[in-house]
Write a protein that holds these residues in place. Structure first.
Motif, PDB file in Angstrom:
ATOM      1  N   ASP A 162      -5.798 -11.363  -7.145  1.00  0.00           N
ATOM      2  CA  ASP A 162      -4.965 -12.547  -7.350  1.00  0.00           C
ATOM      3  C   ASP A 162      -4.982 -13.445  -6.118  1.00  0.00           C
ATOM      4  N   LEU A 163      -4.732 -12.855  -4.956  1.00  0.00           N
ATOM      5  CA  LEU A 163      -4.643 -13.642  -3.729  1.00  0.00           C
ATOM      6  C   LEU A 163      -5.972 -14.312  -3.407  1.00  0.00           C
ATOM      7  N   ALA A 164      -7.069 -13.600  -3.636  1.00  0.00           N
ATOM      8  CA  ALA A 164      -8.391 -14.199  -3.402  1.00  0.00           C
ATOM      9  C   ALA A 164      -8.609 -15.386  -4.335  1.00  0.00           C
ATOM     10  N   ASN A 165      -8.228 -15.233  -5.606  1.00  0.00           N
ATOM     11  CA  ASN A 165      -8.404 -16.327  -6.573  1.00  0.00           C
ATOM     12  C   ASN A 165      -7.488 -17.502  -6.255  1.00  0.00           C
ATOM     13  N   ILE A 166      -6.255 -17.215  -5.819  1.00  0.00           N
ATOM     14  CA  ILE A 166      -5.321 -18.289  -5.464  1.00  0.00           C
ATOM     15  C   ILE A 166      -5.862 -19.116  -4.309  1.00  0.00           C
ATOM     16  N   HIS A 167      -6.339 -18.446  -3.267  1.00  0.00           N
ATOM     17  CA  HIS A 167      -6.899 -19.159  -2.113  1.00  0.00           C
ATOM     18  C   HIS A 167      -8.127 -19.966  -2.519  1.00  0.00           C
ATOM     19  N   LEU A 168      -8.978 -19.385  -3.376  1.00  0.00           N
ATOM     20  CA  LEU A 168     -10.187 -20.090  -3.801  1.00  0.00           C
ATOM     21  C   LEU A 168      -9.831 -21.318  -4.634  1.00  0.00           C
ATOM     22  N   GLU A 169      -8.918 -21.171  -5.594  1.00  0.00           N
ATOM     23  CA  GLU A 169      -8.517 -22.310  -6.429  1.00  0.00           C
ATOM     24  C   GLU A 169      -7.896 -23.419  -5.587  1.00  0.00           C
ATOM     25  N   TYR A 170      -7.032 -23.022  -4.667  1.00  0.00           N
ATOM     26  CA  TYR A 170      -6.334 -24.044  -3.874  1.00  0.00           C
ATOM     27  C   TYR A 170      -7.317 -24.824  -3.007  1.00  0.00           C
ATOM     28  N   THR A 180       0.827  -1.205   0.000  1.00  0.00           N
ATOM     29  CA  THR A 180       0.000   0.000   0.000  1.00  0.00           C
ATOM     30  C   THR A 180       0.863   1.257   0.000  1.00  0.00           C
ATOM     31  N   ARG A 181       1.888   1.258   0.834  1.00  0.00           N
ATOM     32  CA  ARG A 181       2.736   2.446   0.966  1.00  0.00           C
ATOM     33  C   ARG A 181       3.451   2.774  -0.333  1.00  0.00           C
ATOM     34  N   LEU A 182       3.950   1.765  -1.035  1.00  0.00           N
ATOM     35  CA  LEU A 182       4.755   2.005  -2.233  1.00  0.00           C
ATOM     36  C   LEU A 182       3.931   2.084  -3.513  1.00  0.00           C
ATOM     37  N   LEU A 183       2.763   1.459  -3.526  1.00  0.00           N
ATOM     38  CA  LEU A 183       2.050   1.285  -4.799  1.00  0.00           C
ATOM     39  C   LEU A 183       0.647   1.877  -4.822  1.00  0.00           C
ATOM     40  N   GLN A 184       0.264   2.578  -3.763  1.00  0.00           N
ATOM     41  CA  GLN A 184      -1.070   3.186  -3.750  1.00  0.00           C
ATOM     42  C   GLN A 184      -1.242   4.111  -4.948  1.00  0.00           C
ATOM     43  N   GLY A 185      -2.357   3.958  -5.638  1.00  0.00           N
ATOM     44  CA  GLY A 185      -2.655   4.780  -6.804  1.00  0.00           C
ATOM     45  C   GLY A 185      -2.250   4.153  -8.123  1.00  0.00           C
ATOM     46  N   THR A 186      -1.414   3.103  -8.087  1.00  0.00           N
ATOM     47  CA  THR A 186      -0.901   2.515  -9.334  1.00  0.00           C
ATOM     48  C   THR A 186      -1.832   1.461  -9.920  1.00  0.00           C
ATOM     49  N   GLY A 187      -2.765   0.950  -9.125  1.00  0.00           N
ATOM     50  CA  GLY A 187      -3.638  -0.138  -9.571  1.00  0.00           C
ATOM     51  C   GLY A 187      -3.125  -1.511  -9.181  1.00  0.00           C
ATOM     52  N   ILE A 188      -1.866  -1.599  -8.710  1.00  0.00           N
ATOM     53  CA  ILE A 188      -1.301  -2.909  -8.380  1.00  0.00           C
ATOM     54  C   ILE A 188      -1.909  -3.501  -7.110  1.00  0.00           C
ATOM     55  N   PRO A 189      -2.070  -2.734  -6.012  1.00  0.00           N
ATOM     56  CA  PRO A 189      -2.648  -3.363  -4.812  1.00  0.00           C
ATOM     57  C   PRO A 189      -4.000  -4.015  -5.072  1.00  0.00           C
ATOM     58  N   GLU A 190      -4.846  -3.367  -5.856  1.00  0.00           N
ATOM     59  CA  GLU A 190      -6.158  -3.935  -6.164  1.00  0.00           C
ATOM     60  C   GLU A 190      -6.032  -5.218  -6.988  1.00  0.00           C
ATOM     61  N   ALA A 191      -5.095  -5.223  -7.954  1.00  0.00           N
ATOM     62  CA  ALA A 191      -4.877  -6.426  -8.773  1.00  0.00           C
ATOM     63  C   ALA A 191      -4.349  -7.576  -7.923  1.00  0.00           C
ATOM     64  N   VAL A 192      -3.452  -7.276  -6.981  1.00  0.00           N
ATOM     65  CA  VAL A 192      -2.899  -8.311  -6.106  1.00  0.00           C
ATOM     66  C   VAL A 192      -3.982  -8.880  -5.197  1.00  0.00           C
ATOM     67  N   ASP A 193      -4.840  -8.030  -4.666  1.00  0.00           N
ATOM     68  CA  ASP A 193      -5.923  -8.519  -3.805  1.00  0.00           C
ATOM     69  C   ASP A 193      -6.791  -9.535  -4.552  1.00  0.00           C
TER      70      ASP A 193
END
Length: 455
Positions: A159-167, A144-157
């Motif tokens: 990803d992580l939700a999909n990874i946990h769901l798939e697993y 959040t501190r380094l990437l806020q505003g870039t769109g990456i934190p939202e994309a990672v969230d």
């Protein structure tokens, strides 16, 4: 400008499970020979001279069109070449997922941990994947501190939700059905996450034939030995070509002796490179860089401009109509490049509709969003030059939207510029801080460039 390494690779000195201390490259090259992978004598694989990890370098002068490596399809690591391919084929219906990656990931889980896997020399190049430094592995606070505003934190969230769901919903049930092959204590969620990052960074997806594009989903990813060693820059000098029998890496321009040979991962903005590959290109290297304006930010700017409750109601109705036209969405973004708007139709129509009077909007709705005005149609192509010719209300709305976007970052452009120009200060930054800086700086440069055009 300071330079930055490309995609990180594991340090030499370990096998796939961290055993041994010898350089794994000779064993990998021997494996390539046995697998029928043909490496041109005019190139070499090496750490020395590469921007990051292993790379491919020209051992001699190369002309455009020269074949650097030929990889037979039998040497590809995929769901179809794994030793458990029959199991994966049998269970294909139950292995379907949003990503489409589950069969390959199961193949990798097995081959990476099986002592007798023929792919061990290939995996040895990556030690234990702990060198992969995608933002998904960063602590949330740092992300959040380094990437806020870039769109990456939202994309990672996501990803992580999909990874946990798939697993939990696909991988675990499959492993429990095959306890003689899989062990959840060995094939853990953490290893699965690392392999997702490995597929993100190193896999290839074969393009569909033109006639299949509308009928089929994308081809599943696959690992392509040697081809995945090449690093990426936007101004690349090689490209992967596909044929029924094999894949070939071919030069696209002359390459001098000793020069590194770069592939392209596609026309990718820096935020996409960092999100999926773990690196960003320093300014001004990435000519494909973009900045996003969230669609809801334009709605917010329009609502802020509305001076009465009636005007706010009109904006809400206009937004709902744009949603019906599928021009906007709650999670969508308008994409701005260095020279043009990449989502030109969506942004052009959105600005026009949100700047309409009540009478104009009523007439527009009656025509279901269609217009016969050829001049208006011509002006919907939003090059940078065309942006400067927008009608004043549209320019003002776009200007306000960009200001709101810039407010979403934690620092301004001048602070980033000063940091990049101060070599001593830049070199004190961690690698993550450097990569995040390149993402933020490129996006802000694009936004400020466009601000000047519509001021």
């Amino acid at each position: 400008m300071a330079s930055a390494p490309k995609r990180p690779k594991a340090a030499a000195g370990s096998s796939a499970r961290g055993k041994g201390s010898a350089d794994p490259l000779p064993a990998f090259l021997a494996w390539c020979g046995r697998a029928g992978v043909e490496l041109s004598p005019k190139v070499r694989l090496s750490r020395e001279g590469a921007v990051a990890g292993y790379g491919m370098l020209a051992a001699e002068e190369l002309e455009a069109g020269e074949v650097l490596v030929t990889v037979p399809r039998t040497a590809l690591l995929s769901q179809h070449t794994s030793s458990i391919q029959a199991l994966l084929q049998e269970a294909q219906e139950s292995l379907q997922s949003q990503s489409g990656w589950v069969p390959l990931l199961l193949a990798l889980l097995h081959e990476y941990t099986a002592n007798n896997s023929p792919w061990q020399p290939y995996f040895s190049l990556w030690q234990d994947f702990r060198s992969l430094d995608h933002p998904m592995f960063w602590p949330e606070e740092e992300r959040t501190r380094l990437l806020q505003g870039t769109g990456i934190p939202e994309a990672v969230d996501k990803d992580l939700a999909n990874i946990h769901l798939e697993y939990s919903s696909i991988i675990l049930p499959f492993m429990e059905s095959h306890p003689n092959i899989f062990d959840p204590k060995l094939h853990t969620l953490e290893l699965y996450k690392q392999l997702v990052a490995f597929v993100m960074a190193y896999s290839f997806q074969e393009p569909l034939e033109e006639e299949d594009e509308d009928e089929k989903g994308p081809n599943p990813p696959m690992m392509v030995p040697v081809a995945d060693i090449l690093n990426h820059v936007a101004n690349h000098n090689a490209n992967l070509e596909y044929s029924p029998q094999c894949l070939r890496m071919v030069t696209t321009q002359p390459v001098s002796k000793g020069q590194e040979i770069f592939n392209t991962y596609g026309q990718m903005a820096n935020w996409q490179l960092l999100h999926m590959y773990g690196f960003a290109e320093p300014y001004p290297g990435n000519t494909n860089d973009t900045a996003d304006i969230q669609m809801v930010t334009v709605r917010k700017a329009a609502l802020q401009r509305a001076r009465s409750e009636a005007q706010q109601q009109l904006v809400s109705e206009q937004w709902d109509f744009l949603c019906q036209l599928e021009m906007v969405g709650e999670e969508g973004a308008f994409v701005l490049g260095w020279d043009e708007v990449l989502t030109e139709e969506e942004l052009s129509v959105t600005l026009k509709v949100l700047c309409m009077s009540e009478e104009e909007f009523k007439e527009y709705k009656e025509q279901d969003g269609w217009e016969d005005d050829s001049e208006e149609e011509e002006n919907s192509t939003l090059s940078n030059e065309a942006l400067s010719r927008l009608k004043t209300p549209c320019k003002q709305l776009l200007y306000d939207s960009m200001l709101l976007t810039l407010e979403s970052y934690r620092s301004d452009l001048k602070a980033e510029q000063d940091l990049l120009n101060n070599k001593e200060a830049y070199e004190k930054l961690s690698r993550r801080e450097q990569q995040a800086l390149h993402v933020r700086y490129g996006q802000k440069r694009i936004l400020h460039q466009l601000l000047e055009l519509v001021r």
